[in-house]
Scaffold this active site. Structure first.
Site, PDB file in Angstrom:
ATOM      1  N   ARG A  18       0.737  -1.244  -0.105  1.00 27.43           N
ATOM      2  CA  ARG A  18      -0.006  -0.006   0.108  1.00 27.43           C
ATOM      3  C   ARG A  18       0.841   1.236  -0.126  1.00 27.43           C
ATOM      4  O   ARG A  18       0.371   2.386   0.346  1.00 27.43           O
ATOM      5  CB  ARG A  18      -0.939  -0.060   1.339  1.00 27.43           C
ATOM      6  CG  ARG A  18      -2.238  -0.940   1.208  1.00 27.43           C
ATOM      7  CD  ARG A  18      -3.055  -0.948   2.238  1.00 27.43           C
ATOM      8  NE  ARG A  18      -4.158  -1.785   1.945  1.00 27.43           N
ATOM      9  CZ  ARG A  18      -4.273  -3.227   2.073  1.00 27.43           C
ATOM     10  NH1 ARG A  18      -3.053  -3.820   2.558  1.00 27.43           N
ATOM     11  NH2 ARG A  18      -5.362  -3.950   1.967  1.00 27.43           N
ATOM     12  N   ASN A  19       2.144   0.914  -0.265  1.00 30.68           N
ATOM     13  CA  ASN A  19       3.094   2.277  -0.331  1.00 30.68           C
ATOM     14  C   ASN A  19       3.262   2.843  -1.849  1.00 30.68           C
ATOM     15  O   ASN A  19       3.657   2.132  -2.633  1.00 30.68           O
ATOM     16  CB  ASN A  19       4.294   1.638   0.265  1.00 30.68           C
ATOM     17  CG  ASN A  19       5.489   2.921   0.332  1.00 30.68           C
ATOM     18  OD1 ASN A  19       5.349   3.668  -0.581  1.00 30.68           O
ATOM     19  ND2 ASN A  19       6.441   2.692   1.258  1.00 30.68           N
ATOM     20  N   LYS A  22       6.496   2.742  -3.527  1.00 31.53           N
ATOM     21  CA  LYS A  22       6.973   1.654  -4.325  1.00 31.53           C
ATOM     22  C   LYS A  22       6.499   1.003  -5.610  1.00 31.53           C
ATOM     23  O   LYS A  22       7.172   0.525  -6.366  1.00 31.53           O
ATOM     24  CB  LYS A  22       6.855   0.217  -3.004  1.00 31.53           C
ATOM     25  CG  LYS A  22       7.766   0.250  -2.098  1.00 31.53           C
ATOM     26  CD  LYS A  22       7.581  -1.099  -1.360  1.00 31.53           C
ATOM     27  CE  LYS A  22       8.763  -1.343  -0.034  1.00 31.53           C
ATOM     28  NZ  LYS A  22       8.447  -2.468   0.699  1.00 31.53           N
ATOM     29  N   ASP A  83      10.212  -7.715   0.466  1.00 30.97           N
ATOM     30  CA  ASP A  83      10.421  -7.629   1.888  1.00 30.97           C
ATOM     31  C   ASP A  83      12.106  -7.135   1.938  1.00 30.97           C
ATOM     32  O   ASP A  83      12.809  -7.684   1.553  1.00 30.97           O
ATOM     33  CB  ASP A  83      10.444  -8.529   3.086  1.00 30.97           C
ATOM     34  CG  ASP A  83      10.188  -8.045   4.219  1.00 30.97           C
ATOM     35  OD1 ASP A  83       9.666  -7.055   4.645  1.00 30.97           O
ATOM     36  OD2 ASP A  83      10.787  -8.585   5.338  1.00 30.97           O
ATOM     37  N   TYR A 175      14.709   4.367   5.082  1.00 30.21           N
ATOM     38  CA  TYR A 175      16.151   4.860   5.693  1.00 30.21           C
ATOM     39  C   TYR A 175      17.138   5.336   4.587  1.00 30.21           C
ATOM     40  O   TYR A 175      18.184   5.373   4.902  1.00 30.21           O
ATOM     41  CB  TYR A 175      16.671   3.518   6.381  1.00 30.21           C
ATOM     42  CG  TYR A 175      16.036   3.099   7.597  1.00 30.21           C
ATOM     43  CD1 TYR A 175      16.125   3.471   8.707  1.00 30.21           C
ATOM     44  CD2 TYR A 175      15.242   1.882   7.579  1.00 30.21           C
ATOM     45  CE1 TYR A 175      15.732   2.824  10.051  1.00 30.21           C
ATOM     46  CE2 TYR A 175      14.408   1.371   8.479  1.00 30.21           C
ATOM     47  CZ  TYR A 175      14.720   1.974   9.728  1.00 30.21           C
ATOM     48  OH  TYR A 175      14.052   1.639  10.602  1.00 30.21           O
ATOM     49  N   LYS A 195      19.295   5.666  -8.371  1.00 29.78           N
ATOM     50  CA  LYS A 195      18.902   4.935  -7.315  1.00 29.78           C
ATOM     51  C   LYS A 195      18.516   3.343  -7.658  1.00 29.78           C
ATOM     52  O   LYS A 195      19.188   2.357  -7.096  1.00 29.78           O
ATOM     53  CB  LYS A 195      17.696   5.331  -6.489  1.00 29.78           C
ATOM     54  CG  LYS A 195      17.580   4.442  -5.412  1.00 29.78           C
ATOM     55  CD  LYS A 195      16.125   5.138  -4.443  1.00 29.78           C
ATOM     56  CE  LYS A 195      16.006   4.085  -3.335  1.00 29.78           C
ATOM     57  NZ  LYS A 195      14.688   4.556  -2.531  1.00 29.78           N
TER      58      LYS A 195
END
Length: 220
Positions: A18-19, A22, A83, A175, A195
């Site tokens: 739900r991000n 991402k 994950d 992070y 990235k």
């Protein structure tokens, strides 16, 4: 069963998150594979029947598979999940699989910015007295593809660096502002394309992209 038979009539591939950050990131990383398969990548926000998954695994791979399996079961569509987390050397690899909830599990589920800030602040406080030469850390990611017929594939990626003493950069999430790579920049100071080229998630999903394109190739 042939690889092409793994395709469903629905051209969506569900990313078990739900991000929103991402979803955007993975669309960019998997752009070529998505184009080749004719699939569109969507998040679970499009599927209210997908419940929250308890990430009870003790490894990144186990948690990625838990989320992908649950998403396939709820939607009937092929699913991707990952994950990932930060492994800090002096903390014995922690936060690890607890990275997203290092500062606790309370607060609004969608308030990822506040959670990120709380996690970062706690980690920096815990490492305040750790000297530079012992601030090594790395991101690790396990990416999983699960299809409705039970096919399961997991690929992993990682990136190493050192932890800063204060967040730097406005890009990325989690992070990212804390991990400084050898060129002196944190992941949050990279452009999206830069990235993706070096990150743990980019490495894991690039490795999975070939499997995705083969398993979900269109018929004909």
């Amino acid at each position: 069963m042939s690889q092409s038979s793994l395709r469903t009539a629905d051209p969506r591939l569900v990313l078990a998150t739900r991000n929103a950050h991402k979803v955007v990131e993975l669309r960019e990383i998997l752009a070529d594979a998505l184009h080749r398969t004719g699939l569109s990548l969507v998040g679970v926000e499009d599927f209210p029947q997908v419940g929250e998954v308890v990430e009870s695994g003790v490894t990144f791979a186990a948690n990625a598979l838990l989320k992908a399996r649950a998403t396939v079961q709820a939607t009937g569509l092929p699913a991707l999940a990952d994950d990932s987390g930060l492994a800090v050397d002096v903390l014995g690899g922690s936060p690890g699989v607890f990275s997203a909830r290092w500062s606790g599990v309370g607060g609004p589920a969608k308030d990822t910015t506040s959670k990120d800030s709380a996690n970062n602040e706690l980690l920096l406080a815990q490492l305040a007295d750790v000297p530079e030469e012992h601030r090594g850390a790395g991101f690790v990611c396990a990416a999983a593809l699960v299809t409705p017929d039970g096919t399961e594939i997991v690929r992993e990626g990682s990136v190493r660096g050192v932890l800063t003493r204060a967040p730097r950069g406005s890009g990325g999430f989690g992070y990212d502002p804390l991990l400084e790579l050898p060129d002196g920049r944190t992941l949050a100071q990279y452009s999206s394309a830069q990235k993706h080229a070096v990150s743990h998630r980019g490495a894991a999903f690039r490795a999975l992209a070939t499997d995705l394109a083969q398993a979900l190739a269109p018929v004909g």
